[in-house]
Enzyme design. Structure first.
Site, PDB file in Angstrom:
ATOM      1  N   GLY A 116       9.411   7.332  -5.140  1.00  0.00           N
ATOM      2  CA  GLY A 116       8.812   8.609  -4.771  1.00  0.00           C
ATOM      3  C   GLY A 116       9.248   9.082  -3.410  1.00  0.00           C
ATOM      4  O   GLY A 116      10.324   8.751  -2.927  1.00  0.00           O
TER       5      GLY A 116
ATOM      6  N   GLN B  52       0.818   6.684  -5.660  1.00  0.00           N
ATOM      7  CA  GLN B  52       1.274   7.466  -6.813  1.00  0.00           C
ATOM      8  C   GLN B  52       2.361   6.759  -7.624  1.00  0.00           C
ATOM      9  O   GLN B  52       3.196   7.394  -8.256  1.00  0.00           O
ATOM     10  CB  GLN B  52       1.754   8.850  -6.355  1.00  0.00           C
ATOM     11  CG  GLN B  52       0.639   9.679  -5.742  1.00  0.00           C
ATOM     12  CD  GLN B  52       1.117  11.027  -5.261  1.00  0.00           C
ATOM     13  OE1 GLN B  52       2.174  11.137  -4.656  1.00  0.00           O
ATOM     14  NE2 GLN B  52       0.336  12.058  -5.521  1.00  0.00           N
TER      15      GLN B  52
ATOM     16  N   TYR C 166      -6.975   6.001   4.670  1.00  0.00           N
ATOM     17  CA  TYR C 166      -7.110   5.123   3.503  1.00  0.00           C
ATOM     18  C   TYR C 166      -6.242   3.873   3.665  1.00  0.00           C
ATOM     19  O   TYR C 166      -6.707   2.743   3.484  1.00  0.00           O
ATOM     20  CB  TYR C 166      -6.727   5.865   2.218  1.00  0.00           C
ATOM     21  CG  TYR C 166      -6.760   4.952   1.013  1.00  0.00           C
ATOM     22  CD1 TYR C 166      -7.950   4.726   0.334  1.00  0.00           C
ATOM     23  CD2 TYR C 166      -5.622   4.258   0.604  1.00  0.00           C
ATOM     24  CE1 TYR C 166      -7.997   3.850  -0.747  1.00  0.00           C
ATOM     25  CE2 TYR C 166      -5.658   3.387  -0.466  1.00  0.00           C
ATOM     26  CZ  TYR C 166      -6.849   3.184  -1.137  1.00  0.00           C
ATOM     27  OH  TYR C 166      -6.906   2.309  -2.184  1.00  0.00           O
TER      28      TYR C 166
ATOM     29  N   GLU D 256       0.822  -1.204   0.000  1.00  0.00           N
ATOM     30  CA  GLU D 256       0.000   0.000   0.000  1.00  0.00           C
ATOM     31  C   GLU D 256       0.859   1.258   0.000  1.00  0.00           C
ATOM     32  O   GLU D 256       0.559   2.223  -0.707  1.00  0.00           O
ATOM     33  CB  GLU D 256      -0.933   0.003   1.221  1.00  0.00           C
ATOM     34  CG  GLU D 256      -2.069  -1.000   1.138  1.00  0.00           C
ATOM     35  CD  GLU D 256      -3.042  -0.698   0.016  1.00  0.00           C
ATOM     36  OE1 GLU D 256      -3.254   0.490  -0.299  1.00  0.00           O
ATOM     37  OE2 GLU D 256      -3.595  -1.642  -0.563  1.00  0.00           O
TER      38      GLU D 256
ATOM     39  N   CYS E 146     -16.064  -1.066 -21.353  1.00  0.00           N
ATOM     40  CA  CYS E 146     -17.208  -1.786 -20.788  1.00  0.00           C
ATOM     41  C   CYS E 146     -17.390  -3.179 -21.382  1.00  0.00           C
ATOM     42  O   CYS E 146     -17.429  -4.177 -20.651  1.00  0.00           O
ATOM     43  CB  CYS E 146     -18.489  -0.981 -20.992  1.00  0.00           C
ATOM     44  SG  CYS E 146     -18.343   0.772 -20.607  1.00  0.00           S
TER      45      CYS E 146
END
Length: 313
Positions: free
Chosen positions: A99, A58, A138, A53, A210
């Site tokens: 990052g 990002q 989150y 996680e 879809c």
């Protein structure tokens, strides 16, 4: 952008389909029949899931796989990570281009908390997990869901896009939260959150697929029926090239390769236009070093004749 009247209509009246059981079964069946394979989806180890996680913030998932496998091989448990030198963890983070380096520092500190405060056992609920360093709502909910099947509905950009298009949920955080929790079947956060994020990532991206992806919600989907595939604006990531983040990463990478470096040597190594008294000179570099030092990533030693920077051990 969506037009204001249409969005106002959404705000005042949105409902989910009456047959929620059919909606839930369709999505879970679609996910269980076929989904992208990621190694952290094959485990319920809270530590391994937390690493995934934090790395995934990002960063594209395909790029995370190699880094996650190398990280968990090098530090397979919280005990291993907790006892590692912080400089080694930050150096790994930088070398894999993951990052913001403070995420590595927080992950290291969270492992130390688990060992010191929880006897090596992860807390299980979102509220308890938020007590860990660098773990926000989150991430706490994701770890609780995927490791312990004890979370609430995860609401990320993918989930918002799906809810907005399929069920006309307004572009409002409270509405997204409410709809997501109503949709999720009780006690099934692990499979549900994986499934709905997979739907947003595979079938209902910015350019929807879809029919090609066999979206299981086509019969209920407002966007599929009307052809209106607008979605909430998605914030764009600031350009990395030339950013402070880029130069911070270069500093950490260089100091990971060298025991220590003086100010001007470091400056010339991180950018070709470095001039000690110029716009991108000593004052600019000291400001970057000050940021990194305040985050506990490195130490700066100011002497009479020179300034020395080194990674914090």
């Amino acid at each position: 952008m969506t037009d204001a009247p249409a969005e106002q209509d959404r705000q005042t009246a949105w409902t989910l389909p009456d047959d929620l059981e059919a909606v839930r079964s369709a999505l879970i069946g679609w996910y269980e029949d076929d989904h992208r394979s990621f190694p952290w989806r094959e485990t319920d180890d809270a530590y391994e899931i937390l690493v995934s996680e934090v790395m995934s913030q990002q960063t594209q998932l395909d790029r995370v796989v190699e880094a996650w496998e190398a990280f968990t091989e090098r530090w397979p448990t919280t005990a291993d990570l907790a006892s590692a030198d912080r400089s080694a963890v930050v150096g790994f983070w930088t070398s894999h281009s993951l990052g913001y380096n403070n995420r590595a520092k927080y992950l290291h500190e969270a492992a130390q908390q688990v060992e010191a405060d929880y006897n090596g056992e992860f807390p299980e609920t979102p509220g308890e997990l938020e007590e860990l360093m660098g773990v926000g709502p989150y991430t706490a909910n994701a770890v609780s869901s995927f490791a312990f099947n004890a979370g609430d509905a995860v609401v990320d950009t993918n989930v918002k896009r799906v809810a907005y298009r399929a069920f006309g949920i307004p572009d409002d955080d409270d509405a997204f939260e409410s709809a997501a929790n109503q949709l999720m079947p009780a006690g099934r956060s692990r499979v549900w959150n994986n499934a709905i994020m997979e739907l947003g990532g595979v079938a209902c991206g910015k350019n929807p697929r879809c029919d090609e992806a066999g979206c299981p919600w086509r019969e209920w989907c407002h966007a599929y029926q009307t052809g209106d595939f607008t979605a909430p604006d998605v914030p764009t990531q600031p350009s990395f090239e030339g950013s402070r983040r880029q130069f911070r990463g270069r500093i950490v990478r260089l100091l990971g390769e060298h025991e220590e470096m003086d100010l001007d040597t470091l400056g010339h190594r991180i950018r070709v236009d470095y001039t000690p008294d110029g716009e991108h000179g000593r004052d600019w570099l000291r400001d970057l070093l000050s940021d990194l030092a305040s985050e506990g990533l490195l130490e700066v030693e100011e002497g009479e004749d020179e300034t020395i920077a080194r990674l914090r051990k």
